[in-house]
Scaffold this motif. Structure first.
Motif, PDB file in Angstrom:
ATOM      1  N   PRO A 278      -2.330  -4.784  -2.213  1.00  0.00           N
ATOM      2  CA  PRO A 278      -1.574  -3.573  -2.634  1.00  0.00           C
ATOM      3  C   PRO A 278      -0.279  -3.614  -1.968  1.00  0.00           C
ATOM      4  CG  PRO A 278      -3.946  -3.227  -1.767  1.00  0.00           C
ATOM      5  CD  PRO A 278      -3.730  -4.529  -1.459  1.00  0.00           C
ATOM      6  N   PRO A 279       0.929  -3.430  -2.967  1.00  0.00           N
ATOM      7  CA  PRO A 279       2.180  -3.110  -2.713  1.00  0.00           C
ATOM      8  C   PRO A 279       2.465  -2.043  -1.457  1.00  0.00           C
ATOM      9  CG  PRO A 279       1.967  -2.409  -4.750  1.00  0.00           C
ATOM     10  CD  PRO A 279       0.523  -2.920  -4.033  1.00  0.00           C
ATOM     11  N   ASP A 280       3.180  -2.256  -0.360  1.00  0.00           N
ATOM     12  CA  ASP A 280       3.484  -1.089   0.474  1.00  0.00           C
ATOM     13  C   ASP A 280       4.665  -0.400  -0.130  1.00  0.00           C
ATOM     14  OD1 ASP A 280       1.996  -2.591   2.558  1.00  0.00           O
ATOM     15  OD2 ASP A 280       3.678  -3.794   2.870  1.00  0.00           O
ATOM     16  N   GLU A 281       4.643   0.870   0.531  1.00  0.00           N
ATOM     17  CA  GLU A 281       5.592   1.853   0.089  1.00  0.00           C
ATOM     18  C   GLU A 281       6.655   2.027   1.226  1.00  0.00           C
ATOM     19  OE1 GLU A 281       3.624   5.420  -0.972  1.00  0.00           O
ATOM     20  OE2 GLU A 281       2.055   4.195  -2.051  1.00  0.00           O
ATOM     21  N   TRP A 282       8.153   1.799   0.988  1.00  0.00           N
ATOM     22  CA  TRP A 282       9.221   2.166   1.805  1.00  0.00           C
ATOM     23  C   TRP A 282       9.750   3.046   1.525  1.00  0.00           C
ATOM     24  CZ3 TRP A 282      11.655  -1.800   5.166  1.00  0.00           C
ATOM     25  CH2 TRP A 282      10.919  -2.946   5.050  1.00  0.00           C
ATOM     26  N   TYR A 283       9.898   3.838   2.643  1.00  0.00           N
ATOM     27  CA  TYR A 283      10.790   5.231   2.686  1.00  0.00           C
ATOM     28  C   TYR A 283      11.723   5.200   3.661  1.00  0.00           C
ATOM     29  CZ  TYR A 283       6.755   7.099  -0.121  1.00  0.00           C
ATOM     30  OH  TYR A 283       5.793   7.224  -1.063  1.00  0.00           O
ATOM     31  N   ALA A 284      12.838   4.757   3.387  1.00  0.00           N
ATOM     32  CA  ALA A 284      13.920   4.434   4.175  1.00  0.00           C
ATOM     33  C   ALA A 284      13.601   3.507   5.590  1.00  0.00           C
ATOM     34  CB  ALA A 284      14.839   5.749   4.838  1.00  0.00           C
ATOM     35  N   GLN A 285      13.424   3.874   6.670  1.00  0.00           N
ATOM     36  CA  GLN A 285      12.833   3.168   7.930  1.00  0.00           C
ATOM     37  C   GLN A 285      11.531   3.413   7.962  1.00  0.00           C
ATOM     38  OE1 GLN A 285      15.157   1.236   9.826  1.00  0.00           O
ATOM     39  NE2 GLN A 285      16.437   1.555   8.159  1.00  0.00           N
ATOM     40  N   GLN A 286      10.696   4.001   7.055  1.00  0.00           N
ATOM     41  CA  GLN A 286       9.352   4.047   7.232  1.00  0.00           C
ATOM     42  C   GLN A 286       8.465   3.146   6.015  1.00  0.00           C
ATOM     43  OE1 GLN A 286       8.212   6.014   9.757  1.00  0.00           O
ATOM     44  NE2 GLN A 286      10.592   6.485   9.993  1.00  0.00           N
TER      45      GLN A 286
ATOM     46  N   ASN B   1      -0.498   1.196   1.430  1.00  0.00           N
ATOM     47  CA  ASN B   1      -0.713   1.701   0.067  1.00  0.00           C
ATOM     48  C   ASN B   1      -2.112   2.335   0.380  1.00  0.00           C
ATOM     49  OD1 ASN B   1      -2.776   1.785  -2.501  1.00  0.00           O
ATOM     50  ND2 ASN B   1      -0.849   1.027  -3.283  1.00  0.00           N
ATOM     51  N   ARG B   2      -2.131   3.789  -0.136  1.00  0.00           N
ATOM     52  CA  ARG B   2      -3.100   4.871   0.361  1.00  0.00           C
ATOM     53  C   ARG B   2      -4.248   4.969  -0.748  1.00  0.00           C
ATOM     54  NH1 ARG B   2       1.763   8.945   1.291  1.00  0.00           N
ATOM     55  NH2 ARG B   2       2.355   7.587  -0.324  1.00  0.00           N
ATOM     56  N   THR B   3      -4.197   4.050  -2.034  1.00  0.00           N
ATOM     57  CA  THR B   3      -5.043   4.376  -2.936  1.00  0.00           C
ATOM     58  C   THR B   3      -6.173   3.119  -3.155  1.00  0.00           C
ATOM     59  OG1 THR B   3      -3.484   3.696  -4.564  1.00  0.00           O
ATOM     60  CG2 THR B   3      -3.683   6.267  -3.944  1.00  0.00           C
ATOM     61  N   ALA B   4      -5.779   1.872  -2.482  1.00  0.00           N
ATOM     62  CA  ALA B   4      -6.744   0.662  -2.945  1.00  0.00           C
ATOM     63  C   ALA B   4      -8.029   1.083  -2.400  1.00  0.00           C
ATOM     64  CB  ALA B   4      -6.013  -0.384  -1.929  1.00  0.00           C
ATOM     65  N   GLU B   5      -8.719   0.258  -3.136  1.00  0.00           N
ATOM     66  CA  GLU B   5     -10.301   0.278  -2.996  1.00  0.00           C
ATOM     67  C   GLU B   5     -10.729  -1.343  -2.722  1.00  0.00           C
ATOM     68  OE1 GLU B   5     -11.511   4.235  -5.513  1.00  0.00           O
ATOM     69  OE2 GLU B   5     -11.534   2.175  -6.520  1.00  0.00           O
ATOM     70  N   MET B   6     -11.849  -1.159  -2.036  1.00  0.00           N
ATOM     71  CA  MET B   6     -12.434  -2.330  -1.872  1.00  0.00           C
ATOM     72  C   MET B   6     -14.146  -2.173  -2.157  1.00  0.00           C
ATOM     73  SD  MET B   6     -12.971  -3.211   2.290  1.00  0.00           S
ATOM     74  CE  MET B   6     -14.090  -2.040   3.489  1.00  0.00           C
ATOM     75  N   MET B   7     -14.568  -3.515  -2.363  1.00  0.00           N
ATOM     76  CA  MET B   7     -16.145  -3.341  -2.655  1.00  0.00           C
ATOM     77  C   MET B   7     -16.877  -4.136  -1.417  1.00  0.00           C
ATOM     78  SD  MET B   7     -16.200  -4.288  -6.644  1.00  0.00           S
ATOM     79  CE  MET B   7     -18.103  -3.918  -6.461  1.00  0.00           C
ATOM     80  N   ILE B   8     -17.897  -3.520  -0.936  1.00  0.00           N
ATOM     81  CA  ILE B   8     -18.459  -4.095   0.250  1.00  0.00           C
ATOM     82  C   ILE B   8     -20.226  -4.012   0.240  1.00  0.00           C
ATOM     83  CG2 ILE B   8     -18.311  -1.816   1.281  1.00  0.00           C
ATOM     84  CD1 ILE B   8     -17.809  -3.301   3.937  1.00  0.00           C
ATOM     85  N   ARG B   9     -20.491  -4.906   0.754  1.00  0.00           N
ATOM     86  CA  ARG B   9     -22.250  -4.759   0.873  1.00  0.00           C
ATOM     87  C   ARG B   9     -22.855  -5.665   1.814  1.00  0.00           C
ATOM     88  NH1 ARG B   9     -23.934  -9.286  -3.758  1.00  0.00           N
ATOM     89  NH2 ARG B   9     -23.078 -11.157  -2.519  1.00  0.00           N
ATOM     90  N   LYS B  10     -23.758  -5.135   2.379  1.00  0.00           N
ATOM     91  CA  LYS B  10     -24.444  -5.583   3.692  1.00  0.00           C
ATOM     92  C   LYS B  10     -25.038  -7.132   3.279  1.00  0.00           C
ATOM     93  CE  LYS B  10     -27.467  -4.750   7.543  1.00  0.00           C
ATOM     94  NZ  LYS B  10     -28.321  -3.903   8.243  1.00  0.00           N
TER      95      LYS B  10
END
Length: 518
Positions: free
Chosen positions: A495-503, A507-516
């Motif tokens: 997921p691409p990072d978001e740049w806000y000037a010096q910040q 990515n705050r919306t990415a999902e992953m799949m996971i199982r035991k």
């Protein structure tokens, strides 16, 4: 007839002339002071550099490129942030910042201003910093004894979020998942059972971190003379502390009534025993716990998220790291010693922190009296100084192929067997683990003001990742393998990072799949 004569002749009150004279004099004085106090250090933005807003907007468009360019072209340059200007130094000056005396370059003054602590945590934080002593000393010394609780809470938190059935994939929001696991694992130490599993408490700790950052940035956007008013209007301290007291006040009262001593083995007791008498009350103790949570959740959860992004983006590392985890835990069990003896995992996490740090600046200091760098640049009193973080980590003279992710970059063989054995390591140079700071690796800062909680954070982050790799299968949802999806590459989706000037914001919306795993 000139303008002044016109005003005089057309006014019934000579005082009008005085008003105009005062206004003109004031403007001239302001311009003169600006000229007198202008920085001798280059300032980003050219002729528009006097406007932080305009310079910040200019910086936003190409944050990464401008960060790297200014690092290469200027030994020290004043860069804009949404909340302030900060003189940012090349990596060759990191040691000078780290070794500068506190009465010249102040770490605490910079933190208090950056976070506007009077309005985000309360006025006591300006005078008392005993929570730092607790983190640096008691917490770090007791890591081995605390490990079983952190491990137990990590397993339970992941199990609650994922569920137990094997061979059943579950889709989770990565950021939210990391925040919840880190918050529970950390609070198992900070407040213990059963509070660390209280949904209201966990929600408050997570939301407080967001609220603190918003208030601090908002207050710093105003001139210093207006900040007390803006801070008083926008502060959420009282509201957050009242909520915390409603949930945890009785627990702190019980702890206070029971008495504590230096030999106690839980974080809350350590806070109470180190607190000055006037702060031995639920309100002030909880304010310190909120502060500790802010630091732990804000940084560690982002690091776990960052590592998961890279782990799924480069799945070829999973099997090798999993084999290491299984081999080490078969010998040492799940222990702090075992977590410290996983060089591949440590290198992978360190590389994640190098190539995608959670900011562009680090080691912030407030200049209390004029400070001259070895190259002759003089920072005037009142200025904020920092070091390049992102650009240092991407400096080709320090890291070969700096822009390429190499999960095992930091694996190094050493003949110092005695040193390795004492640190519980196998065949890596322990002086270069993820929590070891240097002028070239600045994820935790550097020098005597490096993050005091980095040893706990390193243990917790590696433990969470080790448990996930050993006990679970993880992958991206099928939808990310579409070449039209932002972040898709032939090497692997991230997921691409978001740049806000010096910040830099992950990515705050990415999902992953996971199982035991079976």
């Amino acid at each position: 007839m000139n303008a002044v004569e016109s005003i005089w002749n057309n006014s019934n009150h000579p005082s009008v002339v005085s008003v105009y004279a005062i206004a003109v004099s004031t403007v001239i004085l302001i311009l003169w002071q600006y000229w007198q106090n202008r920085y001798s250090i280059p300032t980003y933005g050219g002729v528009l550099s006097f406007s932080r807003v305009l310079s910040t907007l200019k910086f936003v468009r190409n944050g990464r490129e401008e960060t790297l360019r200014t690092y290469k072209e200027h030994p020290i340059i004043v860069l804009p942030r949404p909340d302030m200007w900060a003189a940012t130094a090349h990596s060759k000056y990191v040691e000078e910042i780290a070794k500068a005396p506190d009465d010249a370059l102040s770490f605490m003054d910079a933190v208090e201003e950056s976070l506007q602590m009077k309005y985000t945590f309360g006025p006591n934080f300006t005078f008392e910093h005993y929570h730092v002593h607790v983190i640096r000393n008691q917490l770090t010394r007791h890591l081995s004894g605390l490990f079983p609780d952190v491990f137990d809470e990590t397993k339970q938190a992941v199990s609650d979020l994922v569920g137990e059935p094997e061979n059943e994939w579950k889709t989770l929001d990565v950021t939210s998942f990391s925040q919840n696991v880190v918050t529970r694992a950390s609070n198992r130490i900070f407040v213990g059972l059963p509070l660390c599993r209280n949904e209201k408490w966990l929600a408050l700790m997570i939301s407080s971190a967001v609220s603190i950052v918003k208030v601090a940035i908002f207050v710093n956007m105003f001139p210093a003379i207006l900040r007390p008013l803006v801070g008083w209007v926008s502060t959420t301290v009282k509201k957050r502390l009242n909520e915390a007291n409603d949930i945890a006040g009785p627990i702190v009262e019980k702890k206070l009534a029971g008495g504590t001593n230096a030999e106690s083995d839980d974080f809350m007791s350590w806070l109470i025993s180190n607190a000055p008498e006037k702060e031995r009350n639920p309100h002030d103790i909880l304010s310190r716990i909120l502060m500790t949570n802010f630091v732990a959740i804000h940084t560690s959860s982002m690091t776990v998220t960052n590592c998961l992004y890279w782990l799924l983006a480069r799945p070829q590392y999973i099997e090798s790291i999993r084999q290491e985890i299984e081999e080490v835990t078969s010998r040492l069990g799940w222990s702090k010693e075992a977590i410290g003896a996983m060089p591949k995992l440590d290198s992978f996490v360190k590389e994640c922190m190098r190539i995608t740090p959670i900011g562009t600046q680090v080691m912030m200091r407030k200049v209390l009296k004029p400070f001259t760098f070895s190259n002759g640049f003089q920072a005037p009193a009142g200025m904020t100084i920092s070091a390049h973080l992102y650009a240092t980590h991407h400096d080709e003279s320090l890291y070969s192929n700096a822009g390429t992710f190499d999960g095992f970059r930091f694996l190094e063989v050493t003949s110092d067997v005695k040193d390795r054995k004492e640190q519980g390591e196998t065949d890596t140079n322990v002086r270069k683990t993820m929590y070891t700071t240097s002028k070239t690796f600045l994820a935790f800062g550097h020098g005597r003001h490096a993050c005091p909680g980095r040893f706990f954070a390193a243990m917790e982050i590696k433990l969470i990742l080790a448990h996930l790799i050993a006990a679970y299968d993880m992958k991206w949802p099928d939808k990310v393998y579409d070449p039209s999806v932002p972040g898709y590459t032939k090497e692997g989706y991230r997921p691409p990072d978001e740049w806000y000037a010096q910040q830099i914001v992950l990515n705050r919306t990415a999902e992953m799949m996971i199982r035991k795993r079976a």
